[in-house]
Design an enzyme around this catalytic site. Structure first.
Site, PDB file in Angstrom:
ATOM      1  N   LYS A  12      -9.774 -11.363 -19.042  1.00 34.39           N
ATOM      2  CA  LYS A  12      -9.700 -12.594 -18.244  1.00 34.39           C
ATOM      3  C   LYS A  12      -9.749 -12.213 -16.775  1.00 34.39           C
ATOM      4  O   LYS A  12      -8.906 -11.465 -16.282  1.00 34.39           O
ATOM      5  CB  LYS A  12      -8.399 -13.349 -18.554  1.00 34.39           C
ATOM      6  CG  LYS A  12      -8.373 -14.746 -17.973  1.00 34.39           C
ATOM      7  CD  LYS A  12      -9.401 -15.667 -18.619  1.00 34.39           C
ATOM      8  CE  LYS A  12      -8.806 -16.536 -19.707  1.00 34.39           C
ATOM      9  NZ  LYS A  12      -9.845 -17.223 -20.513  1.00 34.39           N
ATOM     10  N   GLN A 213     -20.116   5.067  12.336  1.00 34.96           N
ATOM     11  CA  GLN A 213     -19.918   6.136  11.356  1.00 34.96           C
ATOM     12  C   GLN A 213     -18.794   7.066  11.804  1.00 34.96           C
ATOM     13  O   GLN A 213     -17.950   7.478  11.000  1.00 34.96           O
ATOM     14  CB  GLN A 213     -21.224   6.947  11.183  1.00 34.96           C
ATOM     15  CG  GLN A 213     -22.333   6.231  10.423  1.00 34.96           C
ATOM     16  CD  GLN A 213     -23.271   5.424  11.325  1.00 34.96           C
ATOM     17  OE1 GLN A 213     -22.879   4.911  12.373  1.00 34.96           O
ATOM     18  NE2 GLN A 213     -24.525   5.298  10.899  1.00 34.96           N
TER      19      GLN A 213
HETATM   20  O1  LIG Z   1     -22.704   2.511  15.180  1.00 39.04           O
HETATM   21  C1  LIG Z   1     -23.882   2.301  14.864  1.00 39.04           C
HETATM   22  N1  LIG Z   1     -24.441   3.012  13.849  1.00 39.04           N
HETATM   23  C2  LIG Z   1     -25.723   2.835  13.426  1.00 39.04           C
HETATM   24  O2  LIG Z   1     -26.215   3.518  12.498  1.00 39.04           O
HETATM   25  C3  LIG Z   1     -26.479   1.844  14.109  1.00 39.04           C
HETATM   26  N2  LIG Z   1     -27.774   1.393  13.963  1.00 39.04           N
HETATM   27  C4  LIG Z   1     -27.946   0.409  14.880  1.00 39.04           C
HETATM   28  O3  LIG Z   1     -29.018  -0.257  15.010  1.00 39.04           O
HETATM   29  N3  LIG Z   1     -26.819   0.221  15.611  1.00 39.04           N
HETATM   30  C5  LIG Z   1     -25.884   1.114  15.153  1.00 39.04           C
HETATM   31  N4  LIG Z   1     -24.597   1.350  15.511  1.00 39.04           N
END
Ligand SMILES: O=c1[nH]c(=O)c2[nH]c(=O)[nH]c2[nH]1
Length: 286
Positions: A12, A213
């Site tokens: 569920k 990142q």
């Molecule tokens: O922090 C970012 N990472 C990316 O990979 C990316 N690609 C993008 O167009 N802007 C950003 N900004």
């Protein structure tokens, strides 16, 4: 060709339970969404329609409500373990239980029985039990954060389709989905949750970002560095783009003050940060 039944599970999904604890005139509220999924010796129901091994999903829902009354709902990790163990231990045909719980926060307004819903943020727990193994993954979704400076993005790869301008000062905003795997099954869940959330926020605010990142890695790192009981963090973070609006047509300079907050498309930045010595447990995330 031999046709066989592959992996299967049933249960569920999304039983919404609100548990009120009445402590005299002062009430406490737990608002959760519980999804149970069971698997095991379920060949017969699929192959012949024999339902003898099938505990109805309706009974599973009733168990969630009954357990909310009998045991109360403490930390959602504990409630998940309680339910998962119950299904595995009480049903011979059930070899494995998966319980996922989302919790919606409420804050007290005034007096003992009035509450206001927290923002969109949701606390999550994912528990697996069966075959002598148990895993607990805690987390949150929709933790929306923004840095109005301290974020740059430049030096990126370029091809014939690249039009993005490099920037050394932009708005960085995201809605964090974070999940973290515990080494054991008996942590102080509430304290651990608060510490992990604080670590995510502190790292987001405290990182001078050269990319989302890089910020993601710092956020996961901080959670692991502060809590020995956590061995793996998985993050999914949309880059909620804020574009500077061109105000020149109106004779005004836009000195990083007026942005268009786009909702789509968005960059989607995802990653795992982990203790590379921890035993792998890919099924903990299923
Ligand atoms: O922090 C970012 N990472 C990316 O990979 C990316 N690609 C993008 O167009 N802007 C950003 N900004």
């Amino acid at each position: 060709m031999a046709i066989v039944l592959g992996p299967n599970r049933y249960g569920k999904a999304e039983t919404r339970v609100v548990r009120v604890t009445r402590d005299g005139a002062t009430h406490r509220l737990k608002d959760v969404n519980v999804s149970v999924s069971l698997s095991g010796a379920m060949e017969d129901v699929h192959l012949t329609g024999d339902n003898a091994a099938v505990l109805p999903t309706d009974s599973q829902k009733n168990t969630v409500f009954a357990f909310a009354k009998r045991h109360g709902i403490g930390a959602i990790e504990d409630f998940g373990l309680l339910l998962a163990r119950h299904f595995v231990e009480s049903r011979p045909a059930v070899g494995h239980a998966r319980v996922e719980i989302h919790e919606y926060g409420w804050n007290r307004i005034a007096g003992g029985h009035s509450f206001v819903r927290d923002g969109g943020e949701v606390r999550t727990a994912l528990v697996h039990s069966g075959g002598g193994a148990e895993t607990v993954v805690s987390g949150l979704t929709d933790l929306v954060v923004l840095n109005s400076t301290g974020s740059e993005f430049h030096g990126f790869a370029r091809d014939e389709y690249t039009t993005l301008e490099p920037t050394d000062d932009r708005v960085l905003a995201t809605a964090v989905t974070a999940r973290w795997r515990h080494r054991g099954t008996d942590a102080a869940w509430d304290a651990s949750y608060r510490a992990a959330r604080d670590a995510l926020l502190a790292a987001f605010a405290g990182t001078h970002s050269l990319s989302l990142q890089q910020t993601l890695y710092q956020m996961g790192r901080r959670v692991l560095a502060e809590q020995d009981g956590i061995c793996e963090v998985r993050l999914s973070m949309p880059n909620k783009h804020h574009f500077l609006v061109d105000l020149e047509p109106f004779g005004m300079k836009n000195d990083n003050e007026v942005y268009f907050a786009a909702d789509r498309p968005y960059g989607l930045i995802e990653g795992t940060v982990l203790d590379d010595g921890a035993p792998a447990a890919p099924s903990a995330w299923n």
